[in-house]
Design a protein around this motif. Sequence first.
Motif, PDB file in Angstrom:
ATOM      1  N   GLN A   8       0.832  -1.191   0.000  1.00 54.04           N
ATOM      2  CA  GLN A   8       0.000   0.000   0.000  1.00 54.04           C
ATOM      3  C   GLN A   8       0.866   1.239   0.000  1.00 54.04           C
ATOM      4  O   GLN A   8       2.016   1.210   0.410  1.00 54.04           O
ATOM      5  CB  GLN A   8      -0.938  -0.007   1.195  1.00 54.04           C
ATOM      6  N   SER A   9       0.312   2.317  -0.484  1.00 57.53           N
ATOM      7  CA  SER A   9       1.026   3.579  -0.483  1.00 57.53           C
ATOM      8  C   SER A   9       0.037   4.720  -0.368  1.00 57.53           C
ATOM      9  O   SER A   9      -1.041   4.674  -0.942  1.00 57.53           O
ATOM     10  CB  SER A   9       1.841   3.739  -1.768  1.00 57.53           C
ATOM     11  N   VAL A  80      10.128  -1.766 -12.752  1.00 58.83           N
ATOM     12  CA  VAL A  80       9.069  -2.106 -13.702  1.00 58.83           C
ATOM     13  C   VAL A  80       8.702  -3.574 -13.513  1.00 58.83           C
ATOM     14  O   VAL A  80       9.567  -4.403 -13.182  1.00 58.83           O
ATOM     15  CB  VAL A  80       9.514  -1.838 -15.161  1.00 58.83           C
ATOM     16  N   VAL A  81       7.437  -3.887 -13.654  1.00 61.06           N
ATOM     17  CA  VAL A  81       6.975  -5.268 -13.560  1.00 61.06           C
ATOM     18  C   VAL A  81       6.235  -5.638 -14.838  1.00 61.06           C
ATOM     19  O   VAL A  81       5.647  -4.788 -15.508  1.00 61.06           O
ATOM     20  CB  VAL A  81       6.046  -5.490 -12.340  1.00 61.06           C
ATOM     21  N   VAL A  82       6.310  -6.910 -15.174  1.00 62.55           N
ATOM     22  CA  VAL A  82       5.565  -7.462 -16.310  1.00 62.55           C
ATOM     23  C   VAL A  82       4.308  -8.111 -15.763  1.00 62.55           C
ATOM     24  O   VAL A  82       4.382  -8.977 -14.893  1.00 62.55           O
ATOM     25  CB  VAL A  82       6.398  -8.498 -17.082  1.00 62.55           C
ATOM     26  N   LEU A  83       3.155  -7.707 -16.257  1.00 62.77           N
ATOM     27  CA  LEU A  83       1.875  -8.206 -15.778  1.00 62.77           C
ATOM     28  C   LEU A  83       1.155  -8.960 -16.888  1.00 62.77           C
ATOM     29  O   LEU A  83       1.057  -8.474 -18.018  1.00 62.77           O
ATOM     30  CB  LEU A  83       0.994  -7.051 -15.295  1.00 62.77           C
ATOM     31  N   VAL A 144       2.698  -6.320   5.555  1.00 58.63           N
ATOM     32  CA  VAL A 144       2.230  -5.155   4.801  1.00 58.63           C
ATOM     33  C   VAL A 144       3.433  -4.288   4.461  1.00 58.63           C
ATOM     34  O   VAL A 144       4.143  -3.824   5.358  1.00 58.63           O
ATOM     35  CB  VAL A 144       1.205  -4.319   5.601  1.00 58.63           C
ATOM     36  N   GLU A 145       3.689  -4.110   3.176  1.00 55.80           N
ATOM     37  CA  GLU A 145       4.716  -3.170   2.729  1.00 55.80           C
ATOM     38  C   GLU A 145       4.070  -1.797   2.699  1.00 55.80           C
ATOM     39  O   GLU A 145       3.166  -1.536   1.911  1.00 55.80           O
ATOM     40  CB  GLU A 145       5.239  -3.557   1.342  1.00 55.80           C
ATOM     41  N   GLY A 196       8.480  -0.812  -3.761  1.00 57.38           N
ATOM     42  CA  GLY A 196       7.873  -1.511  -2.626  1.00 57.38           C
ATOM     43  C   GLY A 196       7.169  -2.774  -3.072  1.00 57.38           C
ATOM     44  O   GLY A 196       7.202  -3.805  -2.381  1.00 57.38           O
ATOM     45  N   LEU A 197       6.522  -2.717  -4.240  1.00 56.18           N
ATOM     46  CA  LEU A 197       5.850  -3.897  -4.783  1.00 56.18           C
ATOM     47  C   LEU A 197       6.866  -4.990  -5.101  1.00 56.18           C
ATOM     48  O   LEU A 197       6.670  -6.166  -4.760  1.00 56.18           O
ATOM     49  CB  LEU A 197       5.078  -3.517  -6.050  1.00 56.18           C
TER      50      LEU A 197
END
Length: 213
Positions: A8-9, A80-83, A144-145, A196-197
């Motif tokens: 969460q942010s 960056v993430v690949v979804l 929880v991040e 964070g993710l």
Amino acid sequence: KGPSITIQSASSTSLVAVHSACQALINRDCDMALAGGVSIHLPEISGYLYQEGGTVSRDGHCRAFDAASTGFVSGHGCGVVVLKPLSAALADRDHVYAVIKGAACNNDGSHKVSFMAPSVDGQVQLYNLAYDKAGVDPATVSYVECHGTGTALGDPIEITALSQAFAARTDRKGFCAIGSIKTNIGHLDTAAGICGLIKAVLALHHRTLPPCL
């Protein structure tokens, strides 16, 4: 099936990008999405002017959720993430690090404590929306991040909101760890959420809770 983690942010454009990418995949607007953020400050300028009651740290350290903390320090970075839909990722034999079960986004507008700080009610509403969408019981969440800026204003709001959201659904106490990557690499501004993710995803992958400095 497996352990659950919440990311969460209070404010992160990169997490909004992830949320938007998830919606695009669900609506079949695309088959794969890249989501992330970058924060590189150029020209490089060293140092800052500390002001009592401000957001930046007096001693150059970010101590999230610590009474001795006086704020955060800035950092440089990107992520960056690949979804992809899980079924497609499995069919393509991709390495799946984690599954995003649900995502939510809101803005508490005039209810904010200040322009730079959220309201407790707004965050509680967001947590409940995210858990409902994911079909996740907070009692099963082990970590929880957090946003965790280490500021005297932001951290108490975040902890109060989390406590209220969890208490409304479970009587359990002392079962969920919290942390913030800002203690390790500083506040990455528009890239803070995605980093964070990634931290939370790798914590799941390695089944390890990283220390909070």
